[in-house]
Write a protein that holds these residues in place. Structure first.
Motif, PDB file in Angstrom:
ATOM      1  N   LEU A 167     -17.290   8.931  23.126  1.00  0.00           N
ATOM      2  CA  LEU A 167     -15.981   9.584  23.011  1.00  0.00           C
ATOM      3  C   LEU A 167     -14.805   8.478  22.658  1.00  0.00           C
ATOM      4  N   ARG A 183     -11.478   9.910  20.844  1.00  0.00           N
ATOM      5  CA  ARG A 183     -11.148  11.091  21.699  1.00  0.00           C
ATOM      6  C   ARG A 183     -10.532  10.527  22.911  1.00  0.00           C
ATOM      7  N   SER A 190      -9.646  13.479  25.443  1.00  0.00           N
ATOM      8  CA  SER A 190     -10.838  14.337  26.009  1.00  0.00           C
ATOM      9  C   SER A 190     -11.746  13.587  26.764  1.00  0.00           C
ATOM     10  N   ARG A 191     -11.811  12.217  26.748  1.00  0.00           N
ATOM     11  CA  ARG A 191     -12.576  11.503  27.510  1.00  0.00           C
ATOM     12  C   ARG A 191     -12.026  11.592  28.873  1.00  0.00           C
ATOM     13  N   THR A 235     -19.289  16.761  25.730  1.00  0.00           N
ATOM     14  CA  THR A 235     -19.247  15.680  24.791  1.00  0.00           C
ATOM     15  C   THR A 235     -19.692  16.201  23.336  1.00  0.00           C
ATOM     16  N   LEU A 249     -17.324  18.640  21.485  1.00  0.00           N
ATOM     17  CA  LEU A 249     -16.259  17.961  20.963  1.00  0.00           C
ATOM     18  C   LEU A 249     -16.772  17.333  19.807  1.00  0.00           C
TER      19      LEU A 249
END
Length: 413
Positions: free
Chosen positions: A344, A349, A352-353, A400, A403
Motif C-alpha cells: 500500500l 495508498r 487506506s494504509r 489490501t 484495494l
C-alpha cells in the motif's frame, strides 16, 4: 516473472547486509537476553518498543518525502535533508510529551525514569537518524553502503553488550547507559561516513507541498509500529514483567528470521514505485507463499537446532524456547501483514494504509487482551497467538487486495 540479473544482484547485496546483521544481532540479543533477568529484559524490550514507536514522530514523517526524492529526484536531496533536520527539531516537544505520557501509563511503577529516558533517547535521537541515512542510501541505490552502515551499527551494539557482561552490576540501568553510548557512536559513524554528499539548503517553498504526504506517511508508520509492537506492551500490562520477558524473547527470535523478507520488501517497493504497478494476482500469490515459507522455515531451523542442544542460546532463551513451536505460524502472519503495508505504501495508498493499520491495531488489541486475560495464568496463551495473528492477516489480506484490485481496474482504459 523472472527478475533481471541487476535486480538479483541488488537483492543479494541487501541480503548480505541482512545476513551480516542477523549474525551480529543474534550475538547481541543472546548477550543481553541472558545477562539481564527475564523481568529486566521484558522492561527493556517494551521500553525499546515504545522508543521505536515514538521515533516515527521525528520530523513529522518527513522521511517518506526524503526517500521518494532520493529514489526519483536525487538532485533535490540537499533541500530535503535540510527540511528533515529542521522538522526533527520542531518535533522534539511532541515526542517528549508522548514519552512522558507513555511512561506514566505503563512504566511509572515498574521502571525508573533515568533508564527509560536513556532508552528513548537512544531509539529516537540516535538510532532513527541512522535508519534515515540508510534509507537515503537505499533510495539512491547505494545498497552496499546502506548494508554496511546497518552492520556497523549492530556491531557497535554488540560490542557494548560484550562490555556489559563485565560490568560489576549488570543491571538494566547500566545496560541503558551502554545502549545509549553504542547507539550514539552509530549516529556519529552514519553522519560522518555514510551521509550522501549534498548541498544543504532550506527551500521553504518545497515543504508545504510535501507536508501532507509526510504527515500521512508518518501517521501510517506510527500506526504500523503501534500495530507491530502493541502486543509487547499489552503482555507487560496484562501479564507482568516476567511473561513480557519470555514473550519479548520469542518475538525477537521471530524478528531475526524476518530479515530476508524485509530485504525482498525493500526491493519490491522500489520496483513498484518506478513501474507504477504491482503485477498480476498470480505473481502476488507466489510472493505470499514464498514469504510464508521462508518465515516459518527460519523458526523451524531454530527449533531443530535447540532440540539436541536446549541450552545453545543461553539460560533465559532456553526458558522461552517452549514458546517457539506453539507459535510456529506467527512469523508468516506477521511478515505478510508487513508485506501488505509495504504494498500500500508503494502504491501511495497512504490513507487506506492508515485505515487498515488502525483496524488491525484495534483487532489485535482486543484479541491479545482476551487471550492474555484468559490463558496467561496457565501459560497456554502461546498457541492462541497463531489464531490472533492469523485473523489479523486475513483482515489485512482481504483489505489490501481489494484495494489493489480496484486500483488495477481503475487504471485500465
Amino acid at each position: 516473472m523472472l527478475p533481471s540479473p541487476a535486480a538479483i544482484l541488488s537483492y543479494l547485496t541487501i541480503l548480505s547486509g541482512s545476513a551480516g546483521r542477523l549474525v551480529i544481532s543474534l550475538v547481541y540479543f543472546l548477550i543481553v537476553a541472558n545477562t539481564l533477568t527475564l523481568a529486566e529484559f521484558g522492561l527493556f524490550a517494551t521500553a525499546s518498543a515504545t522508543g521505536l514507536i515514538l521515533s516515527r514522530l521525528l520530523a513529522f514523517g518527513f522521511v517518506s518525502p526524503l526517500y521518494r526524492v532520493a529514489t526519483v529526484k536525487p538532485r533535490l536531496l540537499g533541500a530535503y535533508l535540510a527540511g528533515f533536520a529542521a522538522l526533527s527539531l520542531a518535533s522534539l516537544p511532541l515526542i517528549a510529551a508522548a514519552a512522558a505520557a507513555a511512561y506514566g501509563l505503563l512504566f511509572a511503577d515498574r521502571l525508573a525514569v533515568l533508564p527509560f529516558t536513556l532508552i528513548i533517547v537512544a531509539e529516537v535521537l540516535c538510532w532513527r537518524p541512522v535508519e534515515v541515512v540508510a534509507i537515503v542510501n537505499n533510495g539512491l541505490r547505494r545498497f552496499r553502503q546502506a548494508a554496511l552502515l546497518v552492520i556497523i551499527g549492530s556491531s557497535l551494539r554488540t560490542a557494548a553488550a560484550l562490555l556489559f557482561i563485565g560490568f560489576a552490576r549488570p543491571a538494566l540501568e547500566s545496560w541503558a547507559a551502554a545502549y545509549l553510548a553504542a547507539t550514539f557512536a552509530s549516529l556519529v559513524v552514519a553522519l560522518v561516513g555514510f551521509l550522501p554528499p549534498a548541498r544543504w539548503r532550506f527551500v521553504r517553498a518545497l515543504y508545504p507541498r510535501r507536508m501532507a504526504d509526510a504527515v500521512f506517511a508518518g501517521a501510517a508508520d506510527i500506526v504500523f509500529y503501534v500495530q507491530s509492537e502493541l502486543d509487547k506492551l499489552l503482555v507487560l500490562g496484562l501479564a507482568g514483567e516476567r511473561t513480557a520477558g519470555l514473550y519479548a524473547i520469542a518475538l525477537r527470535v521471530i524478528d531475526l528470521t524476518a530479515m530476508p523478507v524485509r530485504s525482498f520488501n525493500q526491493m519490491l517497493v522500489q520496483k513498484i514505485m518506478q513501474d507504477r504497478g504491482v503485477g498480476g494476482g498470480r505473481r502476488l500469490a507466489v510472493y505470499e507463499a514464498g514469504i510464508a515459507l521462508v518465515s516459518v522455515a527460519g523458526l523451524v531451523a531454530v527449533i531443530v537446532a535447540l532440540k539436541p542442544f536446549p541450552g545453545l542460546l543461553g539460560r533465559n532463551v532456553s526458558e522461552a524456547a517452549y514458546l517457539f513451536a506453539p507459535m510456529l505460524l506467527v512469523p508468516a502472519f506477521r511478515n505478510l501483514v508487513e508485506y501488505h503495508a509495504e504494498l500500500l505504501y508503494a502504491r501511495e495508498r497512504t490513507g487506506s494504509r492508515i485505515l487498515l493499520l488502525c483496524l488491525l491495531t484495534a483487532l489485535k488489541a482486543g484479541l491479545i487482551s482476551l487471550v492474555m486475560s484468559r490463558f496467561a495464568a496457565h501459560e497456554d496463551w502461546a498457541a492462541w497467538m497463531n489464531g490472533v495473528f492469523g485473523l489479523v492477516y486475513l483482515v489485512s489480506a482481504a483489505f489490501t487486495y481489494r484495494l489493489l484490485g480496484q486500483a488495477t481496474s481503475g487504471a485500465r482504459p
